[in-house]
Design an enzyme around this catalytic site. Structure first.
Site, short mmCIF file in Angstrom:
data_model
loop_
_atom_site.label_atom_id
_atom_site.label_comp_id
_atom_site.label_asym_id
_atom_site.label_seq_id
_atom_site.Cartn_x
_atom_site.Cartn_y
_atom_site.Cartn_z
CG ASP A 8 -1.50 1.22 1.38
OD1 ASP A 8 -2.24 1.70 0.31
OD2 ASP A 8 -1.49 1.83 2.54
CG ASP A 10 -1.44 7.91 0.27
OD1 ASP A 10 -0.28 8.39 0.00
OD2 ASP A 10 -2.30 7.98 -0.41
#
Ligand SMILES: [Zn+2]
Length: 173
Positions: A8, A10
């Site tokens: 991932d 952010d």
């Protein structure tokens, strides 16, 4: 077949400041650049999977996203890291698209493009949707406490991405 680490963005790689899209808002979580450099020396394909609903919401444009991404990749490469590809969902949550987390589509796309054996691969993220996506795709899953640090049923609970990458390299998960 290849193996992969899906990440991932952010809250896992960079500090989640909500809808990050400006170069000046790029702040790597401490230790992440060094950890990515370590991971780059392995055979793992390194792939970012990111939700960019800010595009679908009209908060920023695809072009803004591309400028930010280019800068982020340059910073990672400058430190000896490597990102093999990024897949993202630009859609509004209400759009009913088939690529939004926790749907597994973007991981499956990466697996197809890079001939990746998902059962020997990992998905790492700070949100439950990241972990659920990884499980839905048939990956091993690792949660990190940076970013939202949401509770999830991950196979391994890491403090941060540094800890997560160490766990992978040292076969702790
Ligand atoms: Zn989508």
């Amino acid at each position: 077949m290849n193996v992969g680490v899906f990440l991932d963005r952010d809250g896992t790689i960079n500090v989640d400041k909500e809808y990050v899209h400006k170069i000046e808002d790029l702040e790597f979580i401490p230790g992440v650049l060094e950890a990515l450099t370590k991971l780059a020396k392995t055979d793992y394909k390194i792939i970012i999977i990111t939700s960019q609903s800010g595009i679908g919401r009209g908060f920023y444009t695809q072009r803004d996203y591309e400028i930010f991404t280019k800068h982020m990749l340059e910073e990672i490469e400058k430190h000896g890291g490597r990102i093999d590809r990024i897949y993202y969902c630009p859609h509004h949550p209400d759009a009913g698209c088939d690529c939004r987390k926790p749907k597994p589509k973007l991981i499956l796309d990466g697996a197809k493009d890079f001939d990746i054996d998902l059962s020997k691969s990992y998905m790492i993220g700070d949100k439950k949707a990241d972990v659920d996506m990884g499980r839905n795709a048939g990956c091993k899953t690792i949660s990190v406490m940076t970013g939202k640090g949401e509770k999830s049923e991950a196979d391994y609970a890491a403090k941060n991405l540094v800890d997560a990458i160490d766990a992978i390299i040292n076969k702790k998960v």
